[in-house]
Design an enzyme around this catalytic site. Structure first.
Site, PDB file in Angstrom:
ATOM      1  N   ASP A  65       3.188   3.896   0.223  1.00  0.00           N
ATOM      2  CA  ASP A  65       1.929   4.572   0.550  1.00  0.00           C
ATOM      3  C   ASP A  65       1.128   3.783   1.589  1.00  0.00           C
ATOM      4  O   ASP A  65       1.222   2.558   1.654  1.00  0.00           O
ATOM      5  CB  ASP A  65       1.100   4.761  -0.733  1.00  0.00           C
ATOM      6  CG  ASP A  65      -0.017   5.774  -0.552  1.00  0.00           C
ATOM      7  OD1 ASP A  65       0.072   6.621   0.363  1.00  0.00           O
ATOM      8  OD2 ASP A  65      -1.003   5.710  -1.312  1.00  0.00           O
ATOM      9  N   GLY A 107      -0.659   6.631   6.756  1.00  0.00           N
ATOM     10  CA  GLY A 107      -1.712   7.307   7.504  1.00  0.00           C
ATOM     11  C   GLY A 107      -2.872   6.367   7.788  1.00  0.00           C
ATOM     12  O   GLY A 107      -3.346   6.261   8.925  1.00  0.00           O
ATOM     13  N   ARG A 108      -3.315   5.653   6.753  1.00  0.00           N
ATOM     14  CA  ARG A 108      -4.454   4.738   6.934  1.00  0.00           C
ATOM     15  C   ARG A 108      -4.102   3.606   7.899  1.00  0.00           C
ATOM     16  O   ARG A 108      -4.923   3.177   8.703  1.00  0.00           O
ATOM     17  CB  ARG A 108      -4.899   4.174   5.574  1.00  0.00           C
ATOM     18  CG  ARG A 108      -5.777   5.158   4.797  1.00  0.00           C
ATOM     19  CD  ARG A 108      -5.897   4.776   3.351  1.00  0.00           C
ATOM     20  NE  ARG A 108      -4.646   5.050   2.644  1.00  0.00           N
ATOM     21  CZ  ARG A 108      -4.295   4.474   1.497  1.00  0.00           C
ATOM     22  NH1 ARG A 108      -5.087   3.568   0.950  1.00  0.00           N
ATOM     23  NH2 ARG A 108      -3.162   4.802   0.918  1.00  0.00           N
ATOM     24  N   ASN A 118       2.920  16.803  -1.606  1.00  0.00           N
ATOM     25  CA  ASN A 118       2.691  16.547  -0.182  1.00  0.00           C
ATOM     26  C   ASN A 118       2.802  17.805   0.694  1.00  0.00           C
ATOM     27  O   ASN A 118       2.380  17.795   1.858  1.00  0.00           O
ATOM     28  CB  ASN A 118       3.646  15.466   0.354  1.00  0.00           C
ATOM     29  CG  ASN A 118       3.319  14.064  -0.151  1.00  0.00           C
ATOM     30  OD1 ASN A 118       4.214  13.234  -0.359  1.00  0.00           O
ATOM     31  ND2 ASN A 118       2.042  13.759  -0.343  1.00  0.00           N
ATOM     32  N   ILE A 173       0.250   6.517 -10.310  1.00  0.00           N
ATOM     33  CA  ILE A 173       1.686   6.832 -10.291  1.00  0.00           C
ATOM     34  C   ILE A 173       1.978   8.045  -9.406  1.00  0.00           C
ATOM     35  O   ILE A 173       3.098   8.211  -8.923  1.00  0.00           O
ATOM     36  CB  ILE A 173       2.165   7.099 -11.748  1.00  0.00           C
ATOM     37  CG1 ILE A 173       1.888   5.900 -12.673  1.00  0.00           C
ATOM     38  CG2 ILE A 173       3.633   7.476 -11.804  1.00  0.00           C
ATOM     39  CD1 ILE A 173       2.684   4.661 -12.358  1.00  0.00           C
TER      40      ILE A 173
HETATM   41  C1  IPE Z   1       2.576   9.295  -3.049  1.00  0.00           C
HETATM   42  O1  IPE Z   1       1.651   9.082  -2.021  1.00  0.00           O
HETATM   43  C2  IPE Z   1       3.755  10.041  -2.522  1.00  0.00           C
HETATM   44  C3  IPE Z   1       4.623   9.308  -1.601  1.00  0.00           C
HETATM   45  C4  IPE Z   1       4.526   8.045  -1.280  1.00  0.00           C
HETATM   46  C5  IPE Z   1       5.697  10.075  -1.049  1.00  0.00           C
HETATM   47  P1  IPE Z   1       0.425  10.067  -1.807  1.00  0.00           P
HETATM   48  O2  IPE Z   1      -0.350   9.534  -0.663  1.00  0.00           O
HETATM   49  O3  IPE Z   1       0.905  11.459  -1.684  1.00  0.00           O
HETATM   50  O4  IPE Z   1      -0.358   9.915  -3.175  1.00  0.00           O
HETATM   51  P2  IPE Z   1      -1.861  10.278  -3.551  1.00  0.00           P
HETATM   52  O5  IPE Z   1      -2.128  11.630  -2.987  1.00  0.00           O
HETATM   53  O6  IPE Z   1      -2.721   9.238  -2.909  1.00  0.00           O
HETATM   54  O7  IPE Z   1      -1.902  10.201  -5.039  1.00  0.00           O
HETATM   55  C1  IPE Z   2       2.774   7.606   2.546  1.00  0.00           C
HETATM   56  O1  IPE Z   2       1.687   7.424   3.382  1.00  0.00           O
HETATM   57  C2  IPE Z   2       3.747   8.636   3.062  1.00  0.00           C
HETATM   58  C3  IPE Z   2       3.713   9.907   2.328  1.00  0.00           C
HETATM   59  C4  IPE Z   2       2.976  10.171   1.292  1.00  0.00           C
HETATM   60  C5  IPE Z   2       4.582  10.935   2.805  1.00  0.00           C
HETATM   61  P1  IPE Z   2       0.450   8.427   3.412  1.00  0.00           P
HETATM   62  O2  IPE Z   2       0.722   9.475   4.430  1.00  0.00           O
HETATM   63  O3  IPE Z   2       0.110   8.927   2.073  1.00  0.00           O
HETATM   64  O4  IPE Z   2      -0.675   7.451   3.945  1.00  0.00           O
HETATM   65  P2  IPE Z   2      -2.178   7.393   3.478  1.00  0.00           P
HETATM   66  O5  IPE Z   2      -2.163   7.227   1.996  1.00  0.00           O
HETATM   67  O6  IPE Z   2      -2.805   8.669   3.908  1.00  0.00           O
HETATM   68  O7  IPE Z   2      -2.719   6.203   4.185  1.00  0.00           O
HETATM   69 MG    MG Z   3      -1.144   8.272   0.598  1.00  0.00          MG
END
Ligand code: IPE
Ligand code: IPE
Ligand code: MG
Length: 247
Positions: A28, A31-32, A76, A202
């Site tokens: 995770d 994006g950030r 997602n 989780i």
């Molecule tokens: C969990 O990350 C799913 C994956 C890493 C694929 P998310 O970014 O989707 O989780 P939440 O929304 O913060 O719980």
């Molecule tokens: C994890 O990074 C990748 C997926 C969930 C597909 P994120 O895309 O959730 O990144 P953040 O949490 O927005 O930073």
């Molecule tokens: Mg995320």
């Protein structure tokens, strides 16, 4: 201390006989990572694939038996189409560049999650990867794509009901029988769950299988997760006392 020195030092302290058999990772923070650098979110996902490559290599070097990576959840799909589309383009790219090395390193690729809703090209990329590595005997690399823990449990229940209706289920259902209906059938549960990106939850990952996993959270965003972090997590795991309810 320089990273490489700390890495070498920590690695020496890892007992090769006691590494986790199965590590699961919630990757995770892509994006950030990007947004904080003034970059588009896609750039974070692109960089995240590089981290996947390094992590697979490092896990393999450490002698990890199974590595399960959460790449895309059933939730997602609720992201904007441009982001979903970008994420769905990554498995193909990953396997194009990595498959030769995975084969060379004796890694066995598997897909866990609901294949039915995945775009054909994604399914094909992972299925071709699984097919090309199916006779390998080394580390098992599970990609969780369109994976959700609750949906996995419900799917298991429904498959069990069908088998029961067909007269193919004998006696009561115990934990072992139930586990055999999950995507992870035949695999030991994760010993260690790693989540990067600072959140402490989780997010519907491996709900059944994580019952007794050791949890390791890091504020590091996934694109910045390195070999050192994985080694730190494994080292930390080895310091834990797993009691499983006993004394
Ligand atoms: C969990 O990350 C799913 C994956 C890493 C694929 P998310 O970014 O989707 O989780 P939440 O929304 O913060 O719980
Ligand atoms: C994890 O990074 C990748 C997926 C969930 C597909 P994120 O895309 O959730 O990144 P953040 O949490 O927005 O930073
Ligand atoms: Mg995320």
């Amino acid at each position: 201390m320089a990273t490489s020195k700390r890495e070498a030092e920590l690695k020496q302290r890892i007992d090769p006989g006691k590494v986790p058999r199965h590590i699961a990772i919630i990757m995770d923070g892509n994006g950030r990572w990007a947004v904080e650098k003034g970059l588009p979110r896609q750039e974070g996902h692109r960089q995240g694939v590089e981290t996947v490559r390094d992590t697979v290599r490092c896990a393999n070097d450490l002698g990890i038996g199974i590595l399960t990576l959460f790449a895309f959840s059933t939730e997602n799909w609720q992201r904007p189409a441009w982001e979903v589309n970008y994420l769905m383009s990554l498995p193909e790219k990953y396997f194009q560049s990595e498959l030769p090395e995975l084969i060379r390193n004796n890694v066995r690729v598997r897909l866990i999650g609901d294949k039915a809703r995945l775009p054909g090209k994604v399914r094909k990329a992972v299925e071709d990867g699984s097919e090309a590595t199916k006779n390998n005997t080394g580390m098992i690399l599970n990609f969780a794509l369109n994976y959700g823990g609750r949906s996995e449990i419900l799917r298991a229940v429904n498959d069990l009901l069908s088998d029961a209706a067909a007269g193919n289920v004998k006696g009561r259902i115990d934990e072992n029988k139930f586990s055999a209906y999950l995507y992870t059938a035949g695999l030991p549960d994760p010993d260690l769950l790693i989540r990067t990106g600072a959140e402490k939850r989780i997010s519907n990952f491996l709900l059944w299988q994580l019952a007794y996993a050791e949890l390791w959270f890091s504020n590091v965003y996934w694109p910045d997760f390195s070999r050192l972090h994985l080694i730190e997590a494994v080292h930390d795991y080895q310091m834990r006392k797993r009691r499983f309810g006993k004394l």
